[in-house]
Design a protein around this motif. Sequence first.
Motif, PDB file in Angstrom:
ATOM      1  N   THR A 144      21.466 -64.624   2.434  1.00 38.41           N
ATOM      2  CA  THR A 144      22.527 -63.722   1.982  1.00 38.41           C
ATOM      3  C   THR A 144      23.512 -63.575   3.139  1.00 38.41           C
ATOM      4  O   THR A 144      23.369 -64.231   4.167  1.00 38.41           O
ATOM      5  CB  THR A 144      21.976 -62.325   1.601  1.00 38.41           C
ATOM      6  OG1 THR A 144      21.466 -61.683   2.779  1.00 38.41           O
ATOM      7  CG2 THR A 144      20.865 -62.436   0.559  1.00 38.41           C
TER       8      THR A 144
ATOM      9  N   TYR B  45      11.352 -55.522  -7.391  1.00 36.38           N
ATOM     10  CA  TYR B  45      12.163 -55.746  -6.192  1.00 36.38           C
ATOM     11  C   TYR B  45      13.465 -54.953  -6.274  1.00 36.38           C
ATOM     12  O   TYR B  45      14.278 -55.171  -7.175  1.00 36.38           O
ATOM     13  CB  TYR B  45      12.422 -57.246  -6.067  1.00 36.38           C
ATOM     14  CG  TYR B  45      13.175 -57.702  -4.842  1.00 36.38           C
ATOM     15  CD1 TYR B  45      13.307 -56.913  -3.715  1.00 36.38           C
ATOM     16  CD2 TYR B  45      13.756 -58.970  -4.813  1.00 36.38           C
ATOM     17  CE1 TYR B  45      13.992 -57.353  -2.600  1.00 36.38           C
ATOM     18  CE2 TYR B  45      14.438 -59.429  -3.699  1.00 36.38           C
ATOM     19  CZ  TYR B  45      14.554 -58.612  -2.599  1.00 36.38           C
ATOM     20  OH  TYR B  45      15.232 -59.052  -1.490  1.00 36.38           O
TER      21      TYR B  45
ATOM     22  N   ASN C 207      17.146 -53.577  -4.668  1.00 32.97           N
ATOM     23  CA  ASN C 207      18.252 -53.892  -3.770  1.00 32.97           C
ATOM     24  C   ASN C 207      19.458 -53.043  -4.122  1.00 32.97           C
ATOM     25  O   ASN C 207      19.512 -52.425  -5.189  1.00 32.97           O
ATOM     26  CB  ASN C 207      18.621 -55.377  -3.878  1.00 32.97           C
ATOM     27  CG  ASN C 207      17.683 -56.274  -3.101  1.00 32.97           C
ATOM     28  OD1 ASN C 207      17.759 -56.373  -1.889  1.00 32.97           O
ATOM     29  ND2 ASN C 207      16.763 -56.922  -3.810  1.00 32.97           N
TER      30      ASN C 207
ATOM     31  N   MET D  52      23.516 -57.194  -6.358  1.00 30.80           N
ATOM     32  CA  MET D  52      22.999 -58.505  -6.744  1.00 30.80           C
ATOM     33  C   MET D  52      23.102 -59.482  -5.583  1.00 30.80           C
ATOM     34  O   MET D  52      22.218 -60.322  -5.371  1.00 30.80           O
ATOM     35  CB  MET D  52      23.777 -59.038  -7.944  1.00 30.80           C
ATOM     36  CG  MET D  52      23.658 -58.197  -9.215  1.00 30.80           C
ATOM     37  SD  MET D  52      22.063 -58.404 -10.032  1.00 30.80           S
ATOM     38  CE  MET D  52      22.264 -60.033 -10.752  1.00 30.80           C
ATOM     39  N   GLU D  53      24.183 -59.362  -4.807  1.00 27.87           N
ATOM     40  CA  GLU D  53      24.425 -60.290  -3.706  1.00 27.87           C
ATOM     41  C   GLU D  53      23.418 -60.114  -2.565  1.00 27.87           C
ATOM     42  O   GLU D  53      23.256 -61.015  -1.740  1.00 27.87           O
ATOM     43  CB  GLU D  53      25.849 -60.102  -3.166  1.00 27.87           C
ATOM     44  CG  GLU D  53      26.954 -60.514  -4.121  1.00 27.87           C
ATOM     45  CD  GLU D  53      27.149 -59.527  -5.264  1.00 27.87           C
ATOM     46  OE1 GLU D  53      27.616 -59.960  -6.346  1.00 27.87           O
ATOM     47  OE2 GLU D  53      26.812 -58.330  -5.077  1.00 27.87           O
TER      48      GLU D  53
ATOM     49  N   ILE E 271      20.180 -59.739  -2.863  1.00 31.37           N
ATOM     50  CA  ILE E 271      18.826 -60.161  -3.238  1.00 31.37           C
ATOM     51  C   ILE E 271      18.439 -61.395  -2.421  1.00 31.37           C
ATOM     52  O   ILE E 271      18.998 -62.478  -2.607  1.00 31.37           O
ATOM     53  CB  ILE E 271      18.731 -60.485  -4.740  1.00 31.37           C
ATOM     54  CG1 ILE E 271      19.083 -59.251  -5.573  1.00 31.37           C
ATOM     55  CG2 ILE E 271      17.318 -60.975  -5.094  1.00 31.37           C
ATOM     56  CD1 ILE E 271      19.106 -59.518  -7.076  1.00 31.37           C
TER      57      ILE E 271
ATOM     58  N   HIS F 241      16.867 -65.055  -4.059  1.00 34.65           N
ATOM     59  CA  HIS F 241      17.177 -64.850  -5.475  1.00 34.65           C
ATOM     60  C   HIS F 241      16.882 -66.095  -6.317  1.00 34.65           C
ATOM     61  O   HIS F 241      16.173 -66.034  -7.321  1.00 34.65           O
ATOM     62  CB  HIS F 241      18.640 -64.435  -5.629  1.00 34.65           C
ATOM     63  CG  HIS F 241      18.931 -63.771  -6.945  1.00 34.65           C
ATOM     64  ND1 HIS F 241      20.161 -63.262  -7.270  1.00 34.65           N
ATOM     65  CD2 HIS F 241      18.143 -63.538  -8.030  1.00 34.65           C
ATOM     66  CE1 HIS F 241      20.120 -62.746  -8.477  1.00 34.65           C
ATOM     67  NE2 HIS F 241      18.916 -62.899  -8.960  1.00 34.65           N
ATOM     68  N   GLU F 242      17.424 -67.219  -5.905  1.00 33.79           N
ATOM     69  CA  GLU F 242      17.231 -68.445  -6.671  1.00 33.79           C
ATOM     70  C   GLU F 242      15.790 -68.928  -6.619  1.00 33.79           C
ATOM     71  O   GLU F 242      15.248 -69.425  -7.607  1.00 33.79           O
ATOM     72  CB  GLU F 242      18.175 -69.546  -6.165  1.00 33.79           C
ATOM     73  CG  GLU F 242      19.635 -69.284  -6.467  1.00 33.79           C
ATOM     74  CD  GLU F 242      19.898 -69.074  -7.958  1.00 33.79           C
ATOM     75  OE1 GLU F 242      19.332 -69.848  -8.763  1.00 33.79           O
ATOM     76  OE2 GLU F 242      20.649 -68.152  -8.296  1.00 33.79           O
TER      77      GLU F 242
ATOM     78  N   LYS G  14      13.788 -66.987  -9.058  1.00 32.59           N
ATOM     79  CA  LYS G  14      14.023 -67.489 -10.414  1.00 32.59           C
ATOM     80  C   LYS G  14      13.215 -68.756 -10.672  1.00 32.59           C
ATOM     81  O   LYS G  14      12.631 -68.939 -11.748  1.00 32.59           O
ATOM     82  CB  LYS G  14      15.512 -67.780 -10.613  1.00 32.59           C
ATOM     83  CG  LYS G  14      16.395 -66.559 -10.741  1.00 32.59           C
ATOM     84  CD  LYS G  14      17.847 -66.979 -10.951  1.00 32.59           C
ATOM     85  CE  LYS G  14      18.766 -65.782 -11.064  1.00 32.59           C
ATOM     86  NZ  LYS G  14      20.189 -66.192 -11.220  1.00 32.59           N
TER      87      LYS G  14
ATOM     88  N   HIS H 227      13.935 -56.655 -11.302  1.00 28.56           N
ATOM     89  CA  HIS H 227      14.850 -56.233 -10.241  1.00 28.56           C
ATOM     90  C   HIS H 227      15.371 -54.820 -10.516  1.00 28.56           C
ATOM     91  O   HIS H 227      15.641 -54.463 -11.670  1.00 28.56           O
ATOM     92  CB  HIS H 227      16.044 -57.183 -10.148  1.00 28.56           C
ATOM     93  CG  HIS H 227      15.678 -58.575  -9.715  1.00 28.56           C
ATOM     94  ND1 HIS H 227      15.512 -58.920  -8.395  1.00 28.56           N
ATOM     95  CD2 HIS H 227      15.446 -59.714 -10.437  1.00 28.56           C
ATOM     96  CE1 HIS H 227      15.197 -60.208  -8.309  1.00 28.56           C
ATOM     97  NE2 HIS H 227      15.151 -60.708  -9.532  1.00 28.56           N
TER      98      HIS H 227
ATOM     99  N   TYR I 153      17.081 -56.902 -14.926  1.00 26.95           N
ATOM    100  CA  TYR I 153      17.839 -56.245 -13.862  1.00 26.95           C
ATOM    101  C   TYR I 153      18.121 -54.805 -14.302  1.00 26.95           C
ATOM    102  O   TYR I 153      18.901 -54.562 -15.229  1.00 26.95           O
ATOM    103  CB  TYR I 153      19.145 -56.979 -13.583  1.00 26.95           C
ATOM    104  CG  TYR I 153      18.935 -58.373 -13.032  1.00 26.95           C
ATOM    105  CD1 TYR I 153      18.906 -58.606 -11.655  1.00 26.95           C
ATOM    106  CD2 TYR I 153      18.742 -59.460 -13.886  1.00 26.95           C
ATOM    107  CE1 TYR I 153      18.697 -59.876 -11.147  1.00 26.95           C
ATOM    108  CE2 TYR I 153      18.528 -60.739 -13.386  1.00 26.95           C
ATOM    109  CZ  TYR I 153      18.505 -60.947 -12.017  1.00 26.95           C
ATOM    110  OH  TYR I 153      18.293 -62.208 -11.522  1.00 26.95           O
TER     111      TYR I 153
END
Length: 343
Positions: A12, A143, A145, A148-149, A151, A154-155, A158, A172, A184
């Motif tokens: 991030t 999780y 946070n 979103m940015e 996290i 993140h990928e 997923k 999330h 989310y």
Amino acid sequence: MKLLVKDIIKETEDAMTICLKNGNLFKKFKYKPGQFLTIKVPIDGVVQKRAYSFSSNPYTDKDLKITVKRVEKGLVSNYVHDHLKVGDKLEVDDPAGSFYVEPKKNNKKQYMLFAGGSGVTPMFSIAKSVLTEAPNSSVLLIYANQTMESIIFHEEIKTLSETYPDTFKVEHIISGNKTYKANYHPGLATKTLIDRVMIKHDIVYEDDHVYMVCGPFGYMEKIKEVLGDNGITREKIKIEVFKSPVVKVTGKNLLADVTLKHNREEYNFKVRGDKSILNQAMSENIVIPYSCRSGMCSTCKGTCVEGEVQMTEGHILPENEVESGGILTCVTYPVSEKVVIEI
């Protein structure tokens, strides 16, 4: 021992993963999912030590990976982000930490992982390890946070969901979001939200589940409260503290006279009521053992033989040791005007 930096991955805007070559022909590091690695960084002629959790899977990953989040005014985290590069070598201590799991092939457990912010780092190692080494077990990662940015992984998270759709679930909690979308959830962690997630995944609160919590102090306190309200006692919850809370003491202007005895030497210095014994000792250039600086490894353990101190919650010392005066200097603060500690 020094380890080669093989790669640096930007996760991030303020978090990055450092990939390290695992030792050499004579020594390979072994660690358990959830443990940490202490790195030593020379800054302005002084070697600074910091502990960072492994984010790699010890069973499948060839390289060691630690993930470092930039901390405002953080001496080491900012140095690492601004100066560390591929090809450098980091001096490290052996892996350590009591916040870990040892997944077994034939075990069938439900892992409840509650992470907040960079507290996902050990959880990511734990989740991956359970999924590969204990295929009959299941993992639910909750999780939290701010955006979103922010996290981390993140990928990759997923991808885990897609690779292990039956045994890995993630929910999330995004405080900056206003609306709910799929998995989310907007707002903060609450009992209502956590209970709703449990119902969604058909999980009931049971003592034999594995409950693990890592993140900001306020988030961890809320999760412990929610679990407690549902019959899960503190002894059933594993806690990892990345950053100790600011401690408020009676008399904010307390300035204690502290005597520290170590290796037949005696040091006398003053410590404010809102500063840990270890931090002040380091400021005074007093060398005493330490590693994680969060109360999770016992490297800085000592005994308070005179005066009164207090430790923040989440440390690993058992109650009987605390009652006998045992302390961890990294999370211990003076309460009385005179304190004597032996290490």
